[in-house]
Scaffold this motif. Structure first.
Motif, PDB file in Angstrom:
ATOM      1  N   UNK A  21       0.831  -1.208   0.000  1.00 11.14           N
ATOM      2  CA  UNK A  21       0.000   0.000   0.000  1.00 11.14           C
ATOM      3  C   UNK A  21       0.865   1.258   0.000  1.00 11.14           C
ATOM      4  N   UNK A  22       1.987   1.220   0.710  1.00  9.37           N
ATOM      5  CA  UNK A  22       2.875   2.384   0.755  1.00  9.37           C
ATOM      6  C   UNK A  22       3.481   2.683  -0.610  1.00  9.37           C
ATOM      7  N   UNK A  23       3.674   1.639  -1.420  1.00  4.54           N
ATOM      8  CA  UNK A  23       4.200   1.850  -2.768  1.00  4.54           C
ATOM      9  C   UNK A  23       3.148   2.452  -3.700  1.00  4.54           C
ATOM     10  N   UNK A  24       1.891   2.448  -3.253  1.00  3.59           N
ATOM     11  CA  UNK A  24       0.792   2.891  -4.118  1.00  3.59           C
ATOM     12  C   UNK A  24       0.092   4.159  -3.616  1.00  3.59           C
ATOM     13  N   UNK A  25       0.382   4.571  -2.401  1.00  5.26           N
ATOM     14  CA  UNK A  25      -0.371   5.663  -1.809  1.00  5.26           C
ATOM     15  C   UNK A  25       0.557   6.546  -0.981  1.00  5.26           C
ATOM     16  N   UNK A  26       0.518   7.857  -1.209  1.00  5.63           N
ATOM     17  CA  UNK A  26       1.439   8.773  -0.540  1.00  5.63           C
ATOM     18  C   UNK A  26       1.179   8.867   0.960  1.00  5.63           C
ATOM     19  N   UNK A  27      -0.080   8.796   1.372  1.00  5.21           N
ATOM     20  CA  UNK A  27      -0.383   8.895   2.798  1.00  5.21           C
ATOM     21  C   UNK A  27       0.161   7.682   3.555  1.00  5.21           C
ATOM     22  N   UNK A  28       0.010   6.496   2.974  1.00  6.11           N
ATOM     23  CA  UNK A  28       0.560   5.299   3.620  1.00  6.11           C
ATOM     24  C   UNK A  28       2.087   5.355   3.608  1.00  6.11           C
ATOM     25  N   UNK A  29       2.673   5.895   2.544  1.00 10.10           N
ATOM     26  CA  UNK A  29       4.130   6.047   2.489  1.00 10.10           C
ATOM     27  C   UNK A  29       4.623   6.975   3.598  1.00 10.10           C
ATOM     28  N   UNK A  30       3.894   8.063   3.858  1.00  6.74           N
ATOM     29  CA  UNK A  30       4.279   8.963   4.951  1.00  6.74           C
ATOM     30  C   UNK A  30       4.148   8.270   6.298  1.00  6.74           C
ATOM     31  N   UNK A  31       3.111   7.474   6.444  1.00  9.39           N
ATOM     32  CA  UNK A  31       2.912   6.711   7.686  1.00  9.39           C
ATOM     33  C   UNK A  31       4.078   5.758   7.909  1.00  9.39           C
ATOM     34  N   UNK A  32       4.514   5.088   6.855  1.00 11.04           N
ATOM     35  CA  UNK A  32       5.649   4.180   6.980  1.00 11.04           C
ATOM     36  C   UNK A  32       6.928   4.946   7.285  1.00 11.04           C
TER      37      UNK A  32
END
Length: 427
Positions: free
Chosen positions: A372-383
């Motif tokens: 999901x982090x590879x597909x979504x900026x908000x999840x990437x920020x969370x990671x």
């Protein structure tokens, strides 16, 4: 209750090890009124730790700020440690939200610059006596309590007594061993080698990490245009690596997705590493004694958190025990406060790291979050916040975060499936 010492003490605190954790603790304790002896076994003021990721995660920025080191780090050329991570689903590239604040950061900086810098800051702090060439050989103990240290010095053996002895002497801590502090080891199924390169461009000019399952690699830009490049393969590959270390190292890097162009860069160090680097957890306190940095907890080097935790644990200790070390409180109760905070803040991270150090593939939750982090900026920020150790494992895997990641992946799958009428046409 703290027992009174049978004899007087020379200092309020004696610290073994003038690296990151020890020097930071010395400064922070002395500023709070303690008299500190900072012992360093090496006599060279420029001595530094060689085997390191050379990266300070963002969780430690407040400590750097309290120490007053941020301007000096910037002046020394430290690089703010933004990062991107490769996974089987593509690159995770955290970016600040369009209307939000910039992502938190700390710094990448070589230990050859950082260690002398923070040690000099300790030496110039009123209340700190930096004692180079002092190697701890044993502890002064009475009725199960540590009352000081015995040290080998250029002038001979010396005994230094203090209300509190602090072990900041690394994963092989002589202080912890002398005190008989219980140690728990977690096997690391990866080995690691690193080297420094100059003139090695990285995508976006920022750090890169490769999750290859089970192998790992990272490249971190540092001061003076030097990049630290490390490989951490599964130990099953160790025999082949040993046959030709340099060739294996270079071949491993060349095969990375978007591999850094090492053949056109200048290698400015030897290839160094560790074949066996277990994770280590110790009880952080005992009567009259505290452990900080790697002496208390040594994590998996692939996460690059050791420097950050060294600085944080020094701050936690100073905040908890400074009044008691200066004679204005109960030391044992203060040590218990530090121990609880250390366990609460780091135990969950260490549990996850020890599990991942078995060189297993991603588990279902990790697959969910990384994809999901590879597909979504908000999840990437969370990671990114989790990788920076700014949110806990429980918050990283909270029901809200898991639900968002699930929704991202569901939308991705729906977008990847062609409409039914197109499927019939193609068939």
């Amino acid at each position: 209750m703290t027992r009174p010492e049978s004899t007087g003490h020379d200092y309020d605190v004696v610290i073994s090890g003038a690296g990151l954790a020890g020097s930071a603790a010395a400064v922070l304790l002395a500023r709070r009124g303690a008299r500190v002896a900072l012992l360093e076994r090496r006599s060279d003021p420029g001595a530094y730790k060689v085997l390191c990721t050379h990266s300070i995660t963002a969780n430690a920025y407040p400590v750097l700020d309290e120490l007053g080191l941020v301007p000096a780090l910037e002046k020394a050329g430290a690089v703010r440690n933004e990062a991107r991570w490769y996974t089987r689903w593509g690159w995770i590239e955290p970016r600040a939200a369009p209307a939000g604040p910039e992502l938190p950061y700390a710094y990448n900086i070589r230990r050859s610059v950082l260690d002398p810098l923070i040690r000099a800051r300790a030496a110039e702090t009123p209340g700190v006596d930096l004692l180079p060439g002092h190697r701890v050989t044993g502890l002064v103990r009475e009725a199960g309590r540590t009352l000081g240290v015995r040290a080998s010095t250029p002038q001979g053996e010396r005994e230094i007594r203090a209300r509190l002895v602090v072990g900041a002497d690394g994963k092989d801590s002589a202080v912890a061993k002398s005190a008989g502090v219980p140690t728990r080891l977690h096997e690391n199924a990866r080995f690691g080698y690193l080297a420094h390169f100059r003139g090695l461009p990285l995508h976006g000019g920022i750090g890169q990490t490769w999750f290859l399952e089970p192998d790992m690699a990272y490249a971190f830009p540092n001061d003076d245009g030097v990049t630290v490049l490390a490989v951490l393969p599964d130990k099953k590959r160790l025999p082949a690596f040993r046959e030709d270390l340099e060739g294996s190292f270079l071949s491993f890097v060349r095969a990375l997705p978007e591999a850094p162009p090492i053949d056109s860069a200048e290698r400015v160090s030897k290839i160094i590493g560790a074949v066996d680097y277990p994770l280590l957890t110790r009880r952080p306190t005992a009567p009259g004694l505290a452990l900080i940095g790697d002496a208390a907890l040594t994590g998996d080097p692939l996460w690059g958190v050791g420097c950050g935790w060294a600085l944080q644990s020094a701050q936690w200790l100073a905040e908890a025990v400074a009044p008691a070390t200066a004679g204005r409180g109960d030391l044992d109760r203060s040590l218990a406060v530090y121990a609880r905070r250390h366990r609460r803040r780091l135990r969950g991270y260490q549990y996850l790291a020890a599990d991942f150090a078995t060189a297993r593939s991603f588990n279902p939750l990790e697959r969910l979050m990384f994809s999901a982090a590879a597909r979504d900026e908000a999840v990437a920020r969370h990671m990114y916040l989790f990788a920076s150790r700014l949110i806990s494992p429980l918050r990283f895997l909270s029901p809200v975060a898991v639900a968002r990641a699930s929704a991202v992946n569901i939308r991705h799958r729906r977008a990847s499936v062609p409409p039914a009428h197109l499927s019939r046409t193609r068939s």
